[in-house]
Design a protein around this motif. Structure first.
Motif, PDB file in Angstrom:
ATOM      1  N   GLU B 132       0.828  -1.204   0.000  1.00 51.71           N
ATOM      2  CA  GLU B 132       0.000   0.000   0.000  1.00 51.71           C
ATOM      3  C   GLU B 132       0.868   1.262   0.000  1.00 51.71           C
ATOM      4  O   GLU B 132       0.528   2.271  -0.606  1.00 51.71           O
ATOM      5  CB  GLU B 132      -0.940  -0.001   1.215  1.00 51.71           C
ATOM      6  CG  GLU B 132      -1.942   1.156   1.179  1.00 51.71           C
ATOM      7  CD  GLU B 132      -3.044   1.014   2.225  1.00 51.71           C
ATOM      8  OE1 GLU B 132      -3.002   0.044   3.016  1.00 51.71           O
ATOM      9  OE2 GLU B 132      -3.941   1.881   2.234  1.00 51.71           O
ATOM     10  N   LYS B 133       2.025   1.187   0.680  1.00 47.80           N
ATOM     11  CA  LYS B 133       2.931   2.332   0.712  1.00 47.80           C
ATOM     12  C   LYS B 133       3.444   2.648  -0.694  1.00 47.80           C
ATOM     13  O   LYS B 133       3.456   3.812  -1.118  1.00 47.80           O
ATOM     14  CB  LYS B 133       4.113   2.016   1.640  1.00 47.80           C
ATOM     15  CG  LYS B 133       4.781   3.239   2.226  1.00 47.80           C
ATOM     16  CD  LYS B 133       6.114   2.891   2.850  1.00 47.80           C
ATOM     17  CE  LYS B 133       6.018   2.740   4.359  1.00 47.80           C
ATOM     18  NZ  LYS B 133       7.374   2.617   4.979  1.00 47.80           N
ATOM     19  N   LEU B 134       3.832   1.603  -1.417  1.00 44.83           N
ATOM     20  CA  LEU B 134       4.297   1.777  -2.804  1.00 44.83           C
ATOM     21  C   LEU B 134       3.198   2.384  -3.664  1.00 44.83           C
ATOM     22  O   LEU B 134       3.436   3.289  -4.477  1.00 44.83           O
ATOM     23  CB  LEU B 134       4.669   0.421  -3.403  1.00 44.83           C
ATOM     24  CG  LEU B 134       6.130   0.030  -3.405  1.00 44.83           C
ATOM     25  CD1 LEU B 134       6.280  -1.370  -4.010  1.00 44.83           C
ATOM     26  CD2 LEU B 134       6.969   1.034  -4.214  1.00 44.83           C
ATOM     27  N   TRP B 135       1.990   1.877  -3.497  1.00 44.52           N
ATOM     28  CA  TRP B 135       0.847   2.358  -4.262  1.00 44.52           C
ATOM     29  C   TRP B 135       0.613   3.847  -3.961  1.00 44.52           C
ATOM     30  O   TRP B 135       0.387   4.653  -4.872  1.00 44.52           O
ATOM     31  CB  TRP B 135      -0.381   1.514  -3.894  1.00 44.52           C
ATOM     32  CG  TRP B 135      -1.659   1.939  -4.541  1.00 44.52           C
ATOM     33  CD1 TRP B 135      -2.144   1.527  -5.757  1.00 44.52           C
ATOM     34  CD2 TRP B 135      -2.621   2.855  -4.018  1.00 44.52           C
ATOM     35  NE1 TRP B 135      -3.346   2.133  -6.012  1.00 44.52           N
ATOM     36  CE2 TRP B 135      -3.663   2.958  -4.960  1.00 44.52           C
ATOM     37  CE3 TRP B 135      -2.706   3.612  -2.847  1.00 44.52           C
ATOM     38  CZ2 TRP B 135      -4.769   3.778  -4.763  1.00 44.52           C
ATOM     39  CZ3 TRP B 135      -3.808   4.439  -2.658  1.00 44.52           C
ATOM     40  CH2 TRP B 135      -4.821   4.513  -3.614  1.00 44.52           C
ATOM     41  N   ALA B 136       0.726   4.206  -2.671  1.00 49.53           N
ATOM     42  CA  ALA B 136       0.496   5.603  -2.282  1.00 49.53           C
ATOM     43  C   ALA B 136       1.626   6.512  -2.765  1.00 49.53           C
ATOM     44  O   ALA B 136       1.390   7.665  -3.145  1.00 49.53           O
ATOM     45  CB  ALA B 136       0.335   5.709  -0.761  1.00 49.53           C
ATOM     46  N   MET B 137       2.874   6.009  -2.776  1.00 46.44           N
ATOM     47  CA  MET B 137       3.993   6.815  -3.270  1.00 46.44           C
ATOM     48  C   MET B 137       3.783   7.156  -4.746  1.00 46.44           C
ATOM     49  O   MET B 137       4.057   8.274  -5.190  1.00 46.44           O
ATOM     50  CB  MET B 137       5.311   6.050  -3.085  1.00 46.44           C
ATOM     51  CG  MET B 137       5.789   6.009  -1.637  1.00 46.44           C
ATOM     52  SD  MET B 137       7.002   4.676  -1.311  1.00 46.44           S
ATOM     53  CE  MET B 137       8.508   5.455  -1.875  1.00 46.44           C
ATOM     54  N   GLN B 138       3.291   6.170  -5.486  1.00 47.87           N
ATOM     55  CA  GLN B 138       3.009   6.391  -6.912  1.00 47.87           C
ATOM     56  C   GLN B 138       1.866   7.403  -7.080  1.00 47.87           C
ATOM     57  O   GLN B 138       1.955   8.337  -7.884  1.00 47.87           O
ATOM     58  CB  GLN B 138       2.648   5.043  -7.550  1.00 47.87           C
ATOM     59  CG  GLN B 138       2.327   5.147  -9.022  1.00 47.87           C
ATOM     60  CD  GLN B 138       2.373   3.790  -9.711  1.00 47.87           C
ATOM     61  OE1 GLN B 138       2.581   2.748  -9.077  1.00 47.87           O
ATOM     62  NE2 GLN B 138       2.183   3.810 -11.019  1.00 47.87           N
ATOM     63  N   LEU B 139       0.815   7.226  -6.280  1.00 48.93           N
ATOM     64  CA  LEU B 139      -0.339   8.132  -6.335  1.00 48.93           C
ATOM     65  C   LEU B 139       0.091   9.576  -6.066  1.00 48.93           C
ATOM     66  O   LEU B 139      -0.274  10.505  -6.793  1.00 48.93           O
ATOM     67  CB  LEU B 139      -1.366   7.695  -5.274  1.00 48.93           C
ATOM     68  CG  LEU B 139      -2.621   8.558  -5.120  1.00 48.93           C
ATOM     69  CD1 LEU B 139      -3.598   8.291  -6.261  1.00 48.93           C
ATOM     70  CD2 LEU B 139      -3.323   8.294  -3.768  1.00 48.93           C
TER      71      LEU B 139
END
Lengths: 263, 263
Positions: B132-139
């Motif tokens: 989820e952290k990776l997903w949020a960094m991309q977002l």
């Protein structure tokens, strides 16, 4: 007005210390050139739930006071009004942030903004004297467009004086942060040709642009007046210059971290 | 994503109700197009003193969640980290404000901004899952410049994953306010020829302008890449159009106030 704010627990910047400032003039300039301040308070003192409101504000020195205060104009709700009615007033935190550029680096983690931000801590009370209220209305109106107050229908009548509420905040501590300059990356990526050859790095300057003034439906004054024209042209030149110059400056110099220093 | 936020005590707009919105899409769009969010919390739950921090954030819907959350990126201090460590997390208030124009009217009191603002209330926790952290960094990275994440050195390595902290806020209530349109004055001034003949009224459109990208000192990519160029040109056209159109729209229609209605 020169000097620095005292560093204490409430305002000491612990992260990116090399970008921190406690300089009074710098902090006041950031607040006074930000069109919307974000003002936070706790409406119900029995629960730690904050509220943030956008307000128009300005730091100024009322002649009979010994120091500058931050004057805030906006809707003062009845609950905020009650909390701010009597000294020492309500604890407030005021934040002002200006974005000057998007700093595009080699990796997502090193991406950054060029920006200027200021945070003020203190207590706010409602201005009760008509004289000070009038002074603050002029200060705040002219912070949006200089000389606007004198160039509009003044003075405010009784009903206008009654309906206007101004919060006056004592600045008990304050801090600022300024980041300007070119991109910065970590050594590990600066050694990689594959990364350097494929990722564009640089800054997109950002500034709040003022467009050509648009006369309203009941406007009868044919020419855009001098005070408006001067403001639009002058600010656009100043803001553009600041953002572009900030994007070309050397990257901020990080102070060498002492061993075991807690950040 | 359609729908409206429920009105309750925490988010009901009591002032200038005709400018209020609870529309989910409108509120998310304001938050997601604002480069700096102002995030407030109470660091010491025993005293009602709030802090405001500027952070970069974005509302997004993580695939395995049932609803959208607001993801906040920035320095998460150890005190904020501790408070946000376990559910339900720390009470947060997030504010996003965009200025679209300065509305110059006949009197200081009727001066206004064209603006869009949104306020979110809810609890924030620290994102612990790497996925989820990776997903949020991309977002969050792509909220600054679309497609930037894919066009930089990814994925983040272990050290970068460890040093990045993301707050995830459950949006428990929210409200927005939008003011657009030409100046509005009160009947008493609209009847006065001396005032109408001497005071210019209109709107100065305001928008955040993106300047020509400036390549950095270690940049080797000669051409400004397509994703940056498209962003700069597209946004400048969109933002200019919005601010100028907002300055020409009819003034907001005030709903007729019922007798004895408390505002």
């Amino acid at each position: 007005m020169a000097g620095t704010y005292h560093k204490d627990e409430s305002n000491t910047v612990n992260r990116y210390k090399h970008q921190a400032t406690y300089d009074v003039d710098t902090i006041h300039a950031i607040v006074n050139s930000t069109p919307v301040l974000h003002v936070s308070f706790v409406p119900d003192t029995s629960v730690p739930v904050p509220v943030v409101l956008p307000m128009i504000g300005q730091i100024g020195h009322y002649p009979s006071d010994s120091e500058s205060h931050c004057y805030l104009h906006g809707y003062v709700s009845s609950r905020l009004m009650n909390l701010a009615a009597s000294p020492p007033g309500i604890p407030l935190c005021v934040a002002a942030t200006k974005v000057d550029g998007f700093v595009l680096t080699l990796t997502p983690n090193t991406h950054n903004y060029n920006y200027r931000s200021a945070i003020l801590h203190g207590h706010g009370t409602v201005v009760s004297s008509d004289e000070e209220k009038l002074w603050a209305m002029q200060l705040v109106t002219n912070s949006v467009v200089p000389e606007r107050y004198e160039n509009s229908r003044v003075p405010p009548d009784n009903a206008e004086m009654q309906s206007t509420q101004i919060l006056k905040m004592r600045i008990e501590s304050a801090s600022g942060k300024v980041r300007e300059g070119v991109p910065e990356d970590e050594r590990k990526d600066m050694k990689r040709d594959d990364v350097l050859d494929s990722v564009w790095t640089g800054v997109i300057p950002v500034y709040e642009k003022l467009g050509e003034p648009v006369g309203g439906p009941y406007n009868r004054v044919k020419e855009v007046p001098e005070h408006v024209r001067r403001f639009v042209d002058g600010e656009n030149a100043r803001r553009w210059t600041y953002a572009v110059e900030a994007s070309r400056k050397p990257a901020p110099v990080k102070r060498v971290k002492k061993q075991n220093q807690v950040e």
